[in-house]
Design a protein around this motif. Structure first.
Motif, PDB file in Angstrom:
ATOM      1  N   ALA A  87     -18.223  21.971 -30.927  1.00 19.91           N
ATOM      2  CA  ALA A  87     -18.280  20.727 -30.153  1.00 19.91           C
ATOM      3  C   ALA A  87     -18.653  21.055 -28.713  1.00 19.91           C
ATOM      4  O   ALA A  87     -18.381  22.147 -28.219  1.00 19.91           O
ATOM      5  N   ASP A  88     -19.252  20.110 -28.077  1.00 18.34           N
ATOM      6  CA  ASP A  88     -19.632  20.294 -26.677  1.00 18.34           C
ATOM      7  C   ASP A  88     -18.783  19.354 -25.821  1.00 18.34           C
ATOM      8  O   ASP A  88     -19.260  18.345 -25.308  1.00 18.34           O
ATOM      9  N   TRP A  89     -17.489  19.667 -25.757  1.00 20.32           N
ATOM     10  CA  TRP A  89     -16.563  18.819 -25.025  1.00 20.32           C
ATOM     11  C   TRP A  89     -16.562  19.187 -23.543  1.00 20.32           C
ATOM     12  O   TRP A  89     -16.657  20.370 -23.184  1.00 20.32           O
ATOM     13  N   PRO A  90     -16.359  18.186 -22.691  1.00 19.57           N
ATOM     14  CA  PRO A  90     -16.193  18.510 -21.269  1.00 19.57           C
ATOM     15  C   PRO A  90     -14.814  19.151 -21.032  1.00 19.57           C
ATOM     16  O   PRO A  90     -13.886  19.003 -21.829  1.00 19.57           O
ATOM     17  N   MET A  91     -14.700  19.851 -19.946  1.00 20.12           N
ATOM     18  CA  MET A  91     -13.462  20.571 -19.636  1.00 20.12           C
ATOM     19  C   MET A  91     -12.271  19.615 -19.514  1.00 20.12           C
ATOM     20  O   MET A  91     -11.153  19.976 -19.885  1.00 20.12           O
ATOM     21  N   GLU A  92     -12.490  18.406 -19.023  1.00 24.02           N
ATOM     22  CA  GLU A  92     -11.391  17.445 -18.883  1.00 24.02           C
ATOM     23  C   GLU A  92     -10.762  17.122 -20.244  1.00 24.02           C
ATOM     24  O   GLU A  92      -9.546  16.975 -20.358  1.00 24.02           O
ATOM     25  N   ARG A  93     -11.583  17.010 -21.271  1.00 25.15           N
ATOM     26  CA  ARG A  93     -11.067  16.720 -22.607  1.00 25.15           C
ATOM     27  C   ARG A  93     -10.193  17.881 -23.110  1.00 25.15           C
ATOM     28  O   ARG A  93      -9.134  17.669 -23.678  1.00 25.15           O
ATOM     29  N   MET A  95      -8.562  19.921 -21.249  1.00 30.78           N
ATOM     30  CA  MET A  95      -7.344  19.967 -20.436  1.00 30.78           C
ATOM     31  C   MET A  95      -6.362  18.863 -20.806  1.00 30.78           C
ATOM     32  O   MET A  95      -5.178  18.951 -20.483  1.00 30.78           O
ATOM     33  N   ILE A  96      -6.827  17.839 -21.494  1.00 27.92           N
ATOM     34  CA  ILE A  96      -5.931  16.778 -21.959  1.00 27.92           C
ATOM     35  C   ILE A  96      -5.415  17.093 -23.365  1.00 27.92           C
ATOM     36  O   ILE A  96      -4.215  16.990 -23.641  1.00 27.92           O
ATOM     37  N   ILE A  97      -6.299  17.485 -24.245  1.00 23.11           N
ATOM     38  CA  ILE A  97      -5.946  17.644 -25.664  1.00 23.11           C
ATOM     39  C   ILE A  97      -5.029  18.826 -25.910  1.00 23.11           C
ATOM     40  O   ILE A  97      -3.983  18.692 -26.555  1.00 23.11           O
ATOM     41  N   TRP A  98      -5.363  20.011 -25.442  1.00 18.48           N
ATOM     42  CA  TRP A  98      -4.637  21.222 -25.849  1.00 18.48           C
ATOM     43  C   TRP A  98      -3.230  21.317 -25.278  1.00 18.48           C
ATOM     44  O   TRP A  98      -2.299  21.647 -26.019  1.00 18.48           O
ATOM     45  N   PRO A  99      -2.998  21.002 -24.004  1.00 20.00           N
ATOM     46  CA  PRO A  99      -1.582  21.000 -23.560  1.00 20.00           C
ATOM     47  C   PRO A  99      -0.758  19.907 -24.242  1.00 20.00           C
ATOM     48  O   PRO A  99       0.403  20.136 -24.600  1.00 20.00           O
ATOM     49  N   ALA A 100      -1.357  18.736 -24.463  1.00 18.25           N
ATOM     50  CA  ALA A 100      -0.620  17.657 -25.135  1.00 18.25           C
ATOM     51  C   ALA A 100      -0.291  18.051 -26.575  1.00 18.25           C
ATOM     52  O   ALA A 100       0.839  17.846 -27.044  1.00 18.25           O
TER      53      ALA A 100
END
Length: 148
Positions: A87-93, A95-100
């Motif tokens: 996937a070509d996700w932006p860094m913000e995504r 930083m939201i998904i993995w810690p949550a």
């Protein structure tokens, strides 16, 4: 002079460790499977309300967090690597998904894993579940060094 045996000591009955761990994972008493194992999120009950089994001996201590860290780490790092590769996700995504995901999985797994560890301790008769108090391990005495 001979040895006199007044009674025959029999080995305690085997406890089904798979069933005990399974009951602990579900938050139930490892002995009967009916009573609740926890009175609060991570506080085990002192005595099972259904069968009277004493559970205050348990010493799960640090093993449940280590198990949860291992499971969650494998899921999150594997997911992160797959997301980076496919996937070509932006860094913000990220930083939201993995810690949550890390927090949700950790909170979801810690109580069942602690229950499973308590079930294993009960089945293996560890830490007082066998009717005897813990005794410290005996260390061998150091061998005397050369005399001078």
């Amino acid at each position: 002079m001979g040895i006199r045996i007044n009674g025959v000591e029999t080995a305690p009955a085997e406890r089904n460790w798979r069933q005990a761990i399974s009951r602990g994972l579900r938050g139930r008493c490892p002995h009967c499977g009916r009573g609740r194992l926890f009175r609060a999120f991570l506080k085990p009950v002192e005595v099972c309300a259904a069968c009277g089994e004493e559970l205050h001996h348990q010493r799960a201590d640090d093993l449940p967090p280590y198990i949860v860290i291992t499971i969650v780490g494998h899921i999150v790092v594997g997911g992160l690597l797959l997301a980076e590769k496919f996937a070509d996700w932006p860094m913000e995504r990220h930083m939201i998904i993995w810690p949550a995901l890390t927090l949700v999985l950790s909170f979801a797994l810690i109580q069942p894993v602690k229950g499973g560890v308590i079930g294993l301790q009960w089945a293996a008769r560890m830490h007082g579940f066998g009717g005897e108090p813990d005794r410290p391990e005996r260390q061998p005495l150091p061998s005397p060094g050369p005399r001078q």
